[in-house]
Scaffold this motif. Structure first.
Motif, PDB file in Angstrom:
ATOM      1  N   LEU A  73       0.862  -1.356  -0.075  1.00 16.02           N
ATOM      2  CA  LEU A  73      -0.027   0.037  -0.066  1.00 16.02           C
ATOM      3  C   LEU A  73       0.947   1.581  -0.040  1.00 16.02           C
ATOM      4  O   LEU A  73       0.662   2.258  -0.766  1.00 16.02           O
ATOM      5  CB  LEU A  73      -0.974   0.017   1.214  1.00 16.02           C
ATOM      6  CG  LEU A  73      -1.890  -1.019   1.313  1.00 16.02           C
ATOM      7  CD1 LEU A  73      -2.611  -1.245   2.501  1.00 16.02           C
ATOM      8  CD2 LEU A  73      -3.094  -0.653  -0.047  1.00 16.02           C
ATOM      9  N   TRP A 111       2.197   1.850  -3.319  1.00 13.49           N
ATOM     10  CA  TRP A 111       1.064   2.410  -4.343  1.00 13.49           C
ATOM     11  C   TRP A 111       1.119   3.910  -4.048  1.00 13.49           C
ATOM     12  O   TRP A 111       0.820   4.693  -4.974  1.00 13.49           O
ATOM     13  CB  TRP A 111      -0.304   1.800  -4.084  1.00 13.49           C
ATOM     14  CG  TRP A 111      -1.240   2.311  -4.778  1.00 13.49           C
ATOM     15  CD1 TRP A 111      -1.548   2.314  -5.901  1.00 13.49           C
ATOM     16  CD2 TRP A 111      -2.229   3.383  -4.066  1.00 13.49           C
ATOM     17  NE1 TRP A 111      -2.836   3.172  -6.294  1.00 13.49           N
ATOM     18  CE2 TRP A 111      -3.312   3.879  -5.281  1.00 13.49           C
ATOM     19  CE3 TRP A 111      -2.353   4.000  -2.995  1.00 13.49           C
ATOM     20  CZ2 TRP A 111      -3.928   4.725  -5.157  1.00 13.49           C
ATOM     21  CZ3 TRP A 111      -3.152   4.868  -2.778  1.00 13.49           C
ATOM     22  CH2 TRP A 111      -4.034   5.297  -3.649  1.00 13.49           C
ATOM     23  N   LEU A 146      -2.768  -0.181  -8.598  1.00 16.34           N
ATOM     24  CA  LEU A 146      -3.737  -1.119  -8.072  1.00 16.34           C
ATOM     25  C   LEU A 146      -5.113  -0.863  -8.533  1.00 16.34           C
ATOM     26  O   LEU A 146      -5.453   0.492  -8.464  1.00 16.34           O
ATOM     27  CB  LEU A 146      -3.675  -1.050  -6.746  1.00 16.34           C
ATOM     28  CG  LEU A 146      -2.449  -1.361  -5.890  1.00 16.34           C
ATOM     29  CD1 LEU A 146      -2.453  -1.118  -4.244  1.00 16.34           C
ATOM     30  CD2 LEU A 146      -1.990  -2.915  -6.021  1.00 16.34           C
ATOM     31  N   TYR A 157      -6.679  -3.119  -3.916  1.00 16.94           N
ATOM     32  CA  TYR A 157      -6.339  -1.883  -2.908  1.00 16.94           C
ATOM     33  C   TYR A 157      -7.354  -2.124  -1.630  1.00 16.94           C
ATOM     34  O   TYR A 157      -6.652  -2.431  -0.577  1.00 16.94           O
ATOM     35  CB  TYR A 157      -6.730  -0.559  -3.479  1.00 16.94           C
ATOM     36  CG  TYR A 157      -6.604   0.705  -2.375  1.00 16.94           C
ATOM     37  CD1 TYR A 157      -5.422   1.416  -2.154  1.00 16.94           C
ATOM     38  CD2 TYR A 157      -7.865   1.330  -1.825  1.00 16.94           C
ATOM     39  CE1 TYR A 157      -5.259   2.340  -1.475  1.00 16.94           C
ATOM     40  CE2 TYR A 157      -7.674   2.172  -0.752  1.00 16.94           C
ATOM     41  CZ  TYR A 157      -6.404   2.704  -0.597  1.00 16.94           C
ATOM     42  OH  TYR A 157      -6.185   3.741   0.213  1.00 16.94           O
ATOM     43  N   GLU A 170      -5.783  -3.294   2.002  1.00 13.92           N
ATOM     44  CA  GLU A 170      -6.170  -2.968   3.414  1.00 13.92           C
ATOM     45  C   GLU A 170      -6.830  -3.796   4.657  1.00 13.92           C
ATOM     46  O   GLU A 170      -6.310  -3.847   5.636  1.00 13.92           O
ATOM     47  CB  GLU A 170      -7.254  -1.694   3.104  1.00 13.92           C
ATOM     48  CG  GLU A 170      -6.751  -0.351   2.485  1.00 13.92           C
ATOM     49  CD  GLU A 170      -7.775   0.554   2.596  1.00 13.92           C
ATOM     50  OE1 GLU A 170      -7.500   1.665   2.710  1.00 13.92           O
ATOM     51  OE2 GLU A 170      -9.033   0.195   2.211  1.00 13.92           O
ATOM     52  N   MET A 186      -9.188   7.458  -4.306  1.00 11.92           N
ATOM     53  CA  MET A 186      -7.902   7.269  -5.225  1.00 11.92           C
ATOM     54  C   MET A 186      -7.589   8.540  -6.203  1.00 11.92           C
ATOM     55  O   MET A 186      -8.658   9.444  -6.437  1.00 11.92           O
ATOM     56  CB  MET A 186      -7.834   5.998  -6.154  1.00 11.92           C
ATOM     57  CG  MET A 186      -7.848   4.841  -5.551  1.00 11.92           C
ATOM     58  SD  MET A 186      -7.597   3.314  -6.782  1.00 11.92           S
ATOM     59  CE  MET A 186      -7.280   2.164  -5.534  1.00 11.92           C
TER      60      MET A 186
END
Length: 277
Positions: A199, A202, A209, A214, A218, A264
């Motif tokens: 993560l 990213w 992702l 994603y 998490e 995002m």
């Protein structure tokens, strides 16, 4: 003359993806050992090109469960977890096992270990469609071990995309004595990641992702070990998630049902033929 009516959404194709996990052999002091296997797909692929994903793919017509070569919960149990009919559920499990073996060499079958040379040839035959998973299991005397898989989630590509998948996400721990590799033509690289480090990569822009990947990273980052993650899977309530996208300034926000929304930056939101993935 152009039609005044928008085209009907494409029917999603059934698919399965496997959240393949292990405990790091030598984790750093204070570091949770859980790792997940991720692949960066070839950039030119029609779907998710250049994305970093879990192993998986679409259900094949040959992904047919054989009760005589099946160990563990039956397709009806998986159908109740995923909210689909038993026939499809059995095919999803078969696809998950086949794709995991094709893409990273991990075979969720047993008991024991078949001849390595025979399995190597069998993997090549599966990739080339010269042999089916059912034929490979029959020739090696192995059973598909459904008990090594736990349902985790179900994501459906939004209706705006002309290329859609209804994907079952399943968790599997790499069986003892096996290891995952990067010997697939569908990925340019593949390796083990701690979920939180993936993560952060990213966030730095070093990895692309899709929203389901994603969100899954998490979720699994909350678990310290592969055993705790696998044990938590049966307690999950699985509902089909169809992300709905909206813009908020420079961000794309995906509403994902009852779960917290996924936000995002628009510049890094994967776009597939007209719509966010």
């Amino acid at each position: 003359m152009p039609s005044d009516h928008p085209p009907e959404p494409v029917v999603p194709r059934p698919a399965a993806t496997v959240i393949l996990v292990r405990d790091a052999p030598e984790p750093a002091p204070g570091r949770s050992p859980l790792q997940v296997f991720l692949q960066r797909r070839v950039a030119g692929m029609a779907f998710a090109g250049g994305m970093t994903v879990f192993p998986g793919g679409a259900v094949d017509p040959t992904d047919l469960p054989d009760p005589a070569a099946w160990s563990g919960p039956d397709p009806r149990w998986f159908s109740e977890r995923f909210g689909c009919d038993p026939e499809l559920a059995g095919s999803l499990v078969c696809a998950a096992v086949r794709e995991t073996f094709e893409e990273c060499g991990v075979l969720l079958a047993g008991p024991g270990h078949a001849d390595v040379t025979l399995l190597g040839a069998g993997r090549a035959d599966l990739v080339a469609h010269r042999r089916t998973l059912g034929q490979l299991l029959a020739e090696t005397g192995l059973l598909l071990r459904a008990e090594l898989l736990q349902p985790w989630a179900r994501w459906i590509t939004p209706p705006v995309s002309p290329r859609r998948y209804d994907t079952a996400f399943l968790v599997a721990v790499v069986p003892e004595g096996q290891s995952a590799d990067a010997h697939t033509t569908e990925a340019v690289e593949a390796t083990w990641w701690h979920p939180d480090e993936a993560l952060r990569e990213w966030e730095r822009g070093g990895m692309q992702l899709m929203a389901p990947t994603y969100r899954t990273l998490e979720q699994i980052a909350e678990h310290p070990t592969s055993a705790s993650l696998f044990a938590a899977a049966p307690d999950r309530t699985i509902r089909a998630i169809i992300p709905q996208a909206r813009r908020d300034g420079g961000d794309i926000v995906l509403e994902v049902g009852e779960q917290p929304e996924v936000r995002m930056p628009a510049a890094r939101m994967p776009i597939a033929e007209g719509g966010p993935l």
